[in-house]
Each structure stands twice: as structure tokens, then as C-alpha cells.
Write a protein that holds these residues in place. Structure first.
Motif, PDB file in Angstrom:
ATOM      1  N   ARG A 268      -8.365  -6.568  15.676  1.00 32.61           N
ATOM      2  CA  ARG A 268      -8.323  -7.928  14.555  1.00 32.61           C
ATOM      3  C   ARG A 268      -7.573  -7.728  13.738  1.00 32.61           C
ATOM      4  N   LEU A 269      -7.273  -6.340  13.551  1.00 31.47           N
ATOM      5  CA  LEU A 269      -5.844  -6.026  12.389  1.00 31.47           C
ATOM      6  C   LEU A 269      -5.032  -6.653  13.034  1.00 31.47           C
ATOM      7  N   MET A 270      -4.176  -6.255  13.633  1.00 29.22           N
ATOM      8  CA  MET A 270      -3.384  -6.593  14.084  1.00 29.22           C
ATOM      9  C   MET A 270      -3.099  -7.996  14.461  1.00 29.22           C
ATOM     10  N   ILE A 285      -1.946  -2.742   1.961  1.00 32.18           N
ATOM     11  CA  ILE A 285      -1.287  -1.336   2.027  1.00 32.18           C
ATOM     12  C   ILE A 285      -3.235  -1.465   1.050  1.00 32.18           C
ATOM     13  N   GLY A 286      -3.276   0.422   1.606  1.00 36.06           N
ATOM     14  CA  GLY A 286      -4.598   0.990   0.811  1.00 36.06           C
ATOM     15  C   GLY A 286      -6.299  -0.269   0.764  1.00 36.06           C
ATOM     16  N   MET A 287      -6.634   0.046   0.058  1.00 32.95           N
ATOM     17  CA  MET A 287      -7.289  -0.959  -0.458  1.00 32.95           C
ATOM     18  C   MET A 287      -7.985  -2.587   0.066  1.00 32.95           C
ATOM     19  N   GLU A 288      -6.261  -3.077   0.620  1.00 35.96           N
ATOM     20  CA  GLU A 288      -6.327  -4.266   1.096  1.00 35.96           C
ATOM     21  C   GLU A 288      -6.875  -4.217   1.859  1.00 35.96           C
ATOM     22  N   ASN A 289      -6.807  -3.022   2.862  1.00 35.56           N
ATOM     23  CA  ASN A 289      -7.272  -3.314   4.651  1.00 35.56           C
ATOM     24  C   ASN A 289      -8.598  -3.178   4.502  1.00 35.56           C
ATOM     25  N   PRO A 290      -9.378  -4.088   5.191  1.00 34.18           N
ATOM     26  CA  PRO A 290     -10.903  -4.394   5.213  1.00 34.18           C
ATOM     27  C   PRO A 290     -11.706  -3.231   5.956  1.00 34.18           C
ATOM     28  N   TYR A 291     -11.083  -2.123   6.698  1.00 32.29           N
ATOM     29  CA  TYR A 291     -11.813  -1.737   7.018  1.00 32.29           C
ATOM     30  C   TYR A 291     -12.045   0.068   6.678  1.00 32.29           C
ATOM     31  N   GLU A 292     -13.449   0.232   6.524  1.00 34.62           N
ATOM     32  CA  GLU A 292     -13.395   1.496   5.228  1.00 34.62           C
ATOM     33  C   GLU A 292     -12.759   2.306   5.540  1.00 34.62           C
ATOM     34  N   PRO A 293     -12.802   3.195   6.969  1.00 37.84           N
ATOM     35  CA  PRO A 293     -11.273   4.482   7.301  1.00 37.84           C
ATOM     36  C   PRO A 293     -10.708   4.304   7.233  1.00 37.84           C
ATOM     37  N   LEU A 294      -9.777   2.930   7.169  1.00 38.61           N
ATOM     38  CA  LEU A 294      -8.758   1.944   6.839  1.00 38.61           C
ATOM     39  C   LEU A 294      -7.715   2.322   6.062  1.00 38.61           C
ATOM     40  N   ARG A 295      -8.772   2.623   4.768  1.00 31.83           N
ATOM     41  CA  ARG A 295      -8.805   2.620   3.187  1.00 31.83           C
ATOM     42  C   ARG A 295      -7.547   3.246   2.435  1.00 31.83           C
ATOM     43  N   THR A 296      -7.114   4.545   3.063  1.00 31.70           N
ATOM     44  CA  THR A 296      -6.470   5.394   2.941  1.00 31.70           C
ATOM     45  C   THR A 296      -5.148   5.150   3.373  1.00 31.70           C
ATOM     46  N   SER A 298      -1.713   2.747   5.119  1.00 29.78           N
ATOM     47  CA  SER A 298      -1.897   1.351   4.933  1.00 29.78           C
ATOM     48  C   SER A 298      -0.743   0.544   6.573  1.00 29.78           C
ATOM     49  N   VAL A 299      -0.570  -0.680   6.557  1.00 29.84           N
ATOM     50  CA  VAL A 299      -0.239  -0.818   7.636  1.00 29.84           C
ATOM     51  C   VAL A 299       0.703  -2.001   7.823  1.00 29.84           C
ATOM     52  N   VAL A 300       2.157  -1.893   7.961  1.00 31.93           N
ATOM     53  CA  VAL A 300       3.461  -2.430   8.733  1.00 31.93           C
ATOM     54  C   VAL A 300       3.239  -3.288   9.644  1.00 31.93           C
ATOM     55  N   ALA A 301       3.093  -4.514   9.503  1.00 29.19           N
ATOM     56  CA  ALA A 301       3.040  -4.969  10.954  1.00 29.19           C
ATOM     57  C   ALA A 301       3.643  -7.073  11.279  1.00 29.19           C
ATOM     58  N   VAL A 313       0.922   2.461  11.681  1.00 31.64           N
ATOM     59  CA  VAL A 313       0.486   2.790  10.264  1.00 31.64           C
ATOM     60  C   VAL A 313       0.287   4.035   9.627  1.00 31.64           C
ATOM     61  N   GLY A 314       0.068   4.641   8.587  1.00 33.31           N
ATOM     62  CA  GLY A 314       0.288   5.537   7.807  1.00 33.31           C
ATOM     63  C   GLY A 314      -0.133   5.481   6.067  1.00 33.31           C
ATOM     64  N   PRO A 315       0.685   7.003   5.568  1.00 34.36           N
ATOM     65  CA  PRO A 315      -0.665   6.584   4.605  1.00 34.36           C
ATOM     66  C   PRO A 315       0.364   5.947   3.364  1.00 34.36           C
ATOM     67  N   THR A 316      -0.317   5.796   1.830  1.00 29.11           N
ATOM     68  CA  THR A 316       0.114   4.707   1.211  1.00 29.11           C
ATOM     69  C   THR A 316       1.584   5.320   0.772  1.00 29.11           C
ATOM     70  N   ARG A 317       1.977   6.485   1.369  1.00 27.21           N
ATOM     71  CA  ARG A 317       2.669   7.210   0.028  1.00 27.21           C
ATOM     72  C   ARG A 317       3.832   6.569   1.809  1.00 27.21           C
ATOM     73  N   MET A 318       4.312   5.998   2.046  1.00 30.24           N
ATOM     74  CA  MET A 318       5.127   5.292   3.069  1.00 30.24           C
ATOM     75  C   MET A 318       6.785   4.573   2.853  1.00 30.24           C
ATOM     76  N   ASP A 319       7.161   4.883   3.509  1.00 30.49           N
ATOM     77  CA  ASP A 319       9.045   5.196   3.421  1.00 30.49           C
ATOM     78  C   ASP A 319       8.564   2.956   3.312  1.00 30.49           C
ATOM     79  N   TYR A 320       7.786   2.540   3.184  1.00 31.71           N
ATOM     80  CA  TYR A 320       8.299   0.465   3.037  1.00 31.71           C
ATOM     81  C   TYR A 320       9.426   0.034   3.719  1.00 31.71           C
ATOM     82  N   PRO A 321      10.439  -0.154   3.341  1.00 29.05           N
ATOM     83  CA  PRO A 321      11.748  -0.192   3.300  1.00 29.05           C
ATOM     84  C   PRO A 321      12.022  -0.211   4.684  1.00 29.05           C
ATOM     85  N   GLN A 322      11.858   1.072   4.602  1.00 27.38           N
ATOM     86  CA  GLN A 322      12.001   1.176   5.585  1.00 27.38           C
ATOM     87  C   GLN A 322      11.501   1.337   7.253  1.00 27.38           C
ATOM     88  N   ALA A 323      10.470   1.157   7.167  1.00 26.71           N
ATOM     89  CA  ALA A 323       8.642   0.767   7.903  1.00 26.71           C
ATOM     90  C   ALA A 323       8.982  -0.956   8.172  1.00 26.71           C
TER      91      ALA A 323
END
Length: 340
Positions: A268-270, A285-296, A298-301, A313-323
Motif C-alpha cells: 500500500r505504501l509503495m 518523512i516521519g509523521m507523514e507516513n500513514p502507518y504508525e510503526p513507520l512514523r520514525t 522516511s521512505v524514498v520511492a 526505508v530508513g531513519p529520518t536522519r537520511m542522506d536524502y539527495p543521495q537516496a
């Protein structure tokens, strides 16, 4: 944007970059030492105070330094002027690695391992969606006596084989097999897989009565092949990377790992994040995720072609440009391979 707003964005960008790199809260002194901000220490402290008031950075516990909030990461990502492409060496390595795949399962396995290795995050890839896949070709191969191999080849690289007993010797009926092959392909090539059974049922009405039982066996085999592939799947790689970032999760890491095992959640997320244009990368990012356990996390897709999604999927402390660059580049190569 005013000069002061532009300067504060520069300060925010520096805080994000330093925190992602060091995992340590960032203070004004460190910012001045590491970055050419061109302003006084007092100005930097004032800018940090404004960023904190706006909810873009925060002080963890009693630390003198600051860390980005989910909102701070969001502004950072939104203000990226462009996603810097991967270097030529990285692109060549991706192409060589993925083009060595021998079948669809190998493509998926190689893609997730590669993406996890490039980003040091958990890689997620959705198998090509059944509902968005089409028939590339159907082959009928006599293999002796009454037996016939039915081969379904899908545009995304899926291949399904069925061996059926037609109930009669096929060697004298080479023309029948060739005619059935032609008829089946004429009504199914380019058709979405879910639509195939109905079209084949209609085809049976045009087959001579004495040959209809052979045609029926072929139609059933193809319907079975379509039904077996109806369950959507995702594949993960690199979950151990989360354990190495355990301090980045304020709540239990086990809840994140449990959520990643829920493939329905990931599908569903993808599905919600995968874009039509593979050049566009979605970031949640974080609280933007609709699923409670994944609100810590970030997802780049993004999507690869029009068949499915992949990302990390990784922590919010992610290298976003590289990912973002890695996800986009890998998706392009996967789309080329599956469309080839």
C-alpha cells in the motif's frame, strides 16, 4: 524569499547535512567552523532561534546543539534545486550488475541488494503489478505424445509454464498447434493479464468442435497461470542496516522491523508513493507516513516503468539527495531491462 529567509534556509541545510553525517546535535560554533556562512556567530544563533520557533529544528534533551525535525527535513527536501545524478562510475556499476540478471526473480533480488548497498538503507521492491502487466507472447510447444507446454511471457519479464495433457497425439496435428498459437496471440498480446481468461473463453467459440477440447485445455492452463500470479509481492534487502542506525529510533526498533514484515502495508505504501513518471521521486518523512510503526522512518520511492514501485526505508536522519539519486537511477535501469 527575503535575504534573511534565504540565509536561514542555508543554515537549515547546513544543520541537516552535519547531523546526517555525524548523528550529533549541531551547534552554532560547529556551523561557523564547517560552513562558509559569511555572517557572525550572533546572526547564526539568531537564525537558529527563528528556525526553532518555526518548528524546523529542536534541541534534544539539554543539548546545546540542534537537530532537524520532520518539518525541517521536509523543507530541506522540498528546496532541493535538483537531485544530483550519480557519477558515471556508479551508473556503469548499476548497469553492469543489473544487466547480468537471468530472469525476473534475479532482477528483483539484484535490484534490492544493489539499492541497499548504494544507500545503506532497507531496499524495497514491488514485483511487477499483475493489474498493470500485459501479455508479450504465448508459446505452445509439443513435447511428445499428447503433452503440450504452454508458456506465458509477460511484458515485465514474468514467465509461466504449464504442461498439459491434450488427450490426443499432437504429432499429426502440427497445423492445429500453429493455428491455436496464432489465435491465442492474436487475442491476448498487449492485453492486461486480468482480461485474458474472458478473451480466451470467447476464442473457444471459433474453434472447430473436434479441436475444442485441446483449445479448452490451453485456455485453462493460461487462466491458471494468470491466477497464480495474482498475489502481489514485495522483496526486502538490508534490514540489518536499521540495526546499525538503532539510536535513530526513539521508539522500539522491533516495531519498525515488524512493520516491514507486513507486506500488505508495504504494498500500500509503495502503491501510494510510486509515481507515474520514473523521473519523479516521492519522499515521505516521519509523521507523514500513514502507518504508525513507520512514523520514525522516511521512505524514498518511485516507479519503474508503469509496472511497480521501488525505494528505500530508513531513519529520518537520511542522506536524502543521495537516496533520491540512487532510487531514481536504479528505477531507470530496471525499467529498461524489463521493457527490453
Amino acid at each position: 524569499m527575503s535575504v534573511s529567509d534565504d540565509r536561514r534556509l542555508h543554515v537549515l541545510r547546513a544543520i541537516v547535512q552535519d547531523y546526517v553525517r555525524t548523528s550529533e546535535p549541531v551547534g552554532s560554533k560547529a556551523l561557523l567552523e564547517r560552513h562558509q556562512l559569511g555572517v557572525s556567530a550572533a546572526t547564526v544563533r539568531n537564525d537558529m532561534a527563528v528556525l526553532e520557533e518555526e518548528g524546523l529544528i529542536t534541541a534534544p534533551h539539554t543539548s546545546a546543539g540542534r537537530v532537524p525535525t520532520d518539518a525541517g527535513y521536509r523543507l530541506f527536501v522540498d528546496r532541493l534545486s535538483a537531485v544530483k545524478p550519480l557519477g558515471r562510475g556508479e551508473r556503469s556499476a548499476i548497469e553492469r550488475f543489473l544487466h547480468g540478471a537471468v530472469d525476473l526473480d534475479d532482477v528483483v533480488a539484484r535490484t534490492t541488494r544493489l539499492l541497499s548497498s548504494l544507500t545503506h538503507q532497507v531496499a524495497v521492491m514491488q514485483y511487477p503489478s499483475l493489474s498493470r502487466s500485459t501479455v508479450r507472447h504465448v508459446e505452445l510447444v509439443p513435447i511428445g505424445g499428447p503433452r503440450l507446454m504452454v508458456v506465458l511471457i509477460v511484458n515485465t519479464g514474468r514467465v509461466e509454464q504449464r504442461v498439459i495433457d491434450t488427450g490426443r497425439e499432437l504429432a499429426p496435428d502440427a497445423d492445429l498447434v500453429a493455428d491455436l498459437r496464432s489465435r491465442v496471440n492474436s487475442v491476448s498480446v498487449g492485453l492486461p493479464l486480468p482480461s485474458v481468461p474472458a478473451r480466451l473463453d470467447a476464442l473457444l467459440e471459433d474453434v472447430a468442435p473436434e479441436d475444442r477440447h485441446v483449445a479448452t485445455a490451453v485456455a485453462r492452463a493460461l487462466a491458471d497461470a494468470v491466477a497464480e500470479q495474482s498475489e502481489e509481492r514485495v522483496v526486502l534487502s538490508g534490514t540489518a542496516n536499521l540495526a546499525r542506525s538503532g539510536n535513530d529510533f526513539p521508539t522500539s526498533l522491533s516495531s519498525v522491523l515488524d512493520a516491514l514484515e507486513e507486506h500488505v502495508v508495504l504494498l500500500r505504501l509503495m502503491g501510494s508513493m510510486a509515481t507515474v513518471d520514473g523521473d519523479q521521486v516521492a519522499v515521505s518523512i516521519g509523521m507523514e507516513n500513514p502507518y504508525e510503526p513507520l512514523r520514525t522512518t522516511s521512505v524514498v520511492a518511485t516507479s519503474y516503468g508503469d509496472a511497480g514501485g521501488l525505494g528505500v526505508v530508513g531513519p529520518t536522519r537520511m542522506d536524502y539527495p543521495q537516496a533520491m539519486a540512487a532510487v531514481r537511477a536504479v528505477a531507470r535501469y530496471v525499467a529498461e531491462i524489463l521493457d527490453g
